[in-house]
Design a protein around this motif. Structure first.
Motif, PDB file in Angstrom:
ATOM      1  N   UNK A  33       0.841  -1.201   0.000  1.00  0.00           N
ATOM      2  CA  UNK A  33       0.000   0.000   0.000  1.00  0.00           C
ATOM      3  C   UNK A  33       0.877   1.252   0.000  1.00  0.00           C
ATOM      4  N   UNK A  34       1.967   1.202   0.741  1.00  0.00           N
ATOM      5  CA  UNK A  34       2.902   2.324   0.794  1.00  0.00           C
ATOM      6  C   UNK A  34       3.566   2.540  -0.560  1.00  0.00           C
ATOM      7  N   UNK A  35       3.929   1.464  -1.229  1.00  0.00           N
ATOM      8  CA  UNK A  35       4.547   1.560  -2.561  1.00  0.00           C
ATOM      9  C   UNK A  35       3.577   2.192  -3.549  1.00  0.00           C
ATOM     10  N   UNK A  36       2.324   1.781  -3.517  1.00  0.00           N
ATOM     11  CA  UNK A  36       1.330   2.336  -4.444  1.00  0.00           C
ATOM     12  C   UNK A  36       1.018   3.791  -4.126  1.00  0.00           C
ATOM     13  N   UNK A  37       0.996   4.150  -2.848  1.00  0.00           N
ATOM     14  CA  UNK A  37       0.560   5.468  -2.402  1.00  0.00           C
ATOM     15  C   UNK A  37       1.678   6.514  -2.475  1.00  0.00           C
ATOM     16  N   UNK A  38       2.883   6.165  -2.050  1.00  0.00           N
ATOM     17  CA  UNK A  38       3.980   7.131  -1.956  1.00  0.00           C
ATOM     18  C   UNK A  38       4.811   7.134  -3.229  1.00  0.00           C
ATOM     19  N   UNK A  39       5.808   7.976  -3.252  1.00  0.00           N
ATOM     20  CA  UNK A  39       6.636   8.089  -4.452  1.00  0.00           C
ATOM     21  C   UNK A  39       7.676   6.973  -4.479  1.00  0.00           C
ATOM     22  N   UNK A  40       7.347   5.915  -5.116  1.00  0.00           N
ATOM     23  CA  UNK A  40       8.280   4.817  -5.301  1.00  0.00           C
ATOM     24  C   UNK A  40       8.552   4.718  -6.794  1.00  0.00           C
ATOM     25  N   UNK A  59      10.028  -5.761  -7.862  1.00  0.00           N
ATOM     26  CA  UNK A  59      10.471  -6.883  -7.029  1.00  0.00           C
ATOM     27  C   UNK A  59       9.997  -6.770  -5.586  1.00  0.00           C
ATOM     28  N   UNK A  60       9.823  -5.543  -5.108  1.00  0.00           N
ATOM     29  CA  UNK A  60       9.402  -5.379  -3.719  1.00  0.00           C
ATOM     30  C   UNK A  60       7.945  -5.775  -3.517  1.00  0.00           C
ATOM     31  N   UNK A  61       7.112  -5.581  -4.523  1.00  0.00           N
ATOM     32  CA  UNK A  61       5.694  -5.907  -4.382  1.00  0.00           C
ATOM     33  C   UNK A  61       5.424  -7.405  -4.440  1.00  0.00           C
ATOM     34  N   UNK A  62       6.349  -8.179  -4.985  1.00  0.00           N
ATOM     35  CA  UNK A  62       6.112  -9.618  -5.106  1.00  0.00           C
ATOM     36  C   UNK A  62       6.961 -10.430  -4.140  1.00  0.00           C
ATOM     37  N   UNK A  63       7.664  -9.761  -3.243  1.00  0.00           N
ATOM     38  CA  UNK A  63       8.579 -10.455  -2.338  1.00  0.00           C
ATOM     39  C   UNK A  63       8.208 -10.194  -0.882  1.00  0.00           C
ATOM     40  N   UNK A  64       8.483 -11.156  -0.024  1.00  0.00           N
ATOM     41  CA  UNK A  64       8.290 -10.980   1.411  1.00  0.00           C
ATOM     42  C   UNK A  64       9.558 -10.456   2.083  1.00  0.00           C
ATOM     43  N   UNK A  65      10.663 -10.343   1.331  1.00  0.00           N
ATOM     44  CA  UNK A  65      11.891  -9.802   1.904  1.00  0.00           C
ATOM     45  C   UNK A  65      12.051  -8.360   1.443  1.00  0.00           C
ATOM     46  N   UNK A  66      12.850  -7.592   2.175  1.00  0.00           N
ATOM     47  CA  UNK A  66      13.125  -6.216   1.789  1.00  0.00           C
ATOM     48  C   UNK A  66      14.297  -6.278   0.815  1.00  0.00           C
ATOM     49  N   UNK A  67      13.984  -6.231  -0.492  1.00  0.00           N
ATOM     50  CA  UNK A  67      15.009  -6.468  -1.513  1.00  0.00           C
ATOM     51  C   UNK A  67      15.252  -5.275  -2.422  1.00  0.00           C
ATOM     52  N   UNK A  68      14.475  -4.230  -2.308  1.00  0.00           N
ATOM     53  CA  UNK A  68      14.614  -3.067  -3.192  1.00  0.00           C
ATOM     54  C   UNK A  68      15.275  -1.920  -2.431  1.00  0.00           C
ATOM     55  N   UNK A  69      16.401  -1.459  -2.953  1.00  0.00           N
ATOM     56  CA  UNK A  69      17.119  -0.375  -2.284  1.00  0.00           C
ATOM     57  C   UNK A  69      16.288   0.914  -2.261  1.00  0.00           C
ATOM     58  N   UNK A  70      15.616   1.184  -3.359  1.00  0.00           N
ATOM     59  CA  UNK A  70      14.821   2.415  -3.419  1.00  0.00           C
ATOM     60  C   UNK A  70      13.722   2.377  -2.362  1.00  0.00           C
ATOM     61  N   UNK A  71      13.041   1.265  -2.242  1.00  0.00           N
ATOM     62  CA  UNK A  71      11.998   1.123  -1.227  1.00  0.00           C
ATOM     63  C   UNK A  71      12.588   1.298   0.162  1.00  0.00           C
ATOM     64  N   UNK A  72      13.721   0.641   0.425  1.00  0.00           N
ATOM     65  CA  UNK A  72      14.329   0.670   1.751  1.00  0.00           C
ATOM     66  C   UNK A  72      14.765   2.064   2.158  1.00  0.00           C
ATOM     67  N   UNK A  73      15.392   2.810   1.262  1.00  0.00           N
ATOM     68  CA  UNK A  73      15.993   4.091   1.639  1.00  0.00           C
ATOM     69  C   UNK A  73      15.110   5.294   1.373  1.00  0.00           C
ATOM     70  N   UNK A  74      14.112   5.189   0.505  1.00  0.00           N
ATOM     71  CA  UNK A  74      13.303   6.356   0.172  1.00  0.00           C
ATOM     72  C   UNK A  74      11.854   6.263   0.619  1.00  0.00           C
ATOM     73  N   UNK A  75      11.293   5.074   0.618  1.00  0.00           N
ATOM     74  CA  UNK A  75       9.864   4.933   0.900  1.00  0.00           C
ATOM     75  C   UNK A  75       9.610   4.430   2.321  1.00  0.00           C
TER      76      UNK A  75
END
Length: 137
Positions: A33-40, A59-75
């Motif tokens: 929901x955060x990925x869809x809503x915020x600037x990812x 990759x972040x939307x289909x994974x249960x692990x935190x694997x996307x650097x952009x998601x981890x550091x920006x979102x």
């Protein structure tokens, strides 16, 4: 040619055993929901950073692990509670008033920051009222 946005980001944190941090289904639902809503870097479920002319699923939307650097550091920092649940799972406490999850500042922390202000204000008011009533006139 497009610059790779991932090169500027620090590497992902890993657990001491080298594995990635994992999310449970509820956390993954919040993350999506955060990925869809915020600037990812995700547009219609496709990752913009991986765009090479073909559509690539985020990759972040289909994974249960935190694997996307952009998601981890920006979102993820935009949702502090979710970040704390994923990265500091054992250091969390539940608020005695609202039952929300928070990271305590000390081992005596009992309330989340929002509730703490209200509770301490009420306690101070009651203490002052009690102190004033005990004074002999």
């Amino acid at each position: 040619m497009r610059n790779n946005l991932y090169k500027d980001l620090p590497p992902l944190e890993r657990r001491p055993d080298g594995s990635l941090y994992r999310m449970n289904p509820a956390q993954r639902k919040q993350a999506n929901a955060l990925i869809r809503r915020e600037c990812c870097n995700c547009e219609n479920g496709n990752c913009i950073a991986l765009d090479d002319g073909d559509a690539h699923a985020c990759p972040q939307m289909i994974s249960f692990s935190v694997c996307c650097k952009w998601f981890r550091w920006s979102v993820l920092p935009l949702a502090g509670t979710l970040e704390a649940e994923i990265y500091r799972g054992w250091d969390l406490k539940r608020c005695a008033v609202c039952s929300g999850v928070f990271v305590p500042k000390s081992n005596r922390g009992k309330y989340c920051p929002d509730c703490a202000a209200r509770v301490h204000r009420r306690q101070k008011t009651e203490s002052e009222r009690k102190r004033r009533s005990a004074v002999d006139s």
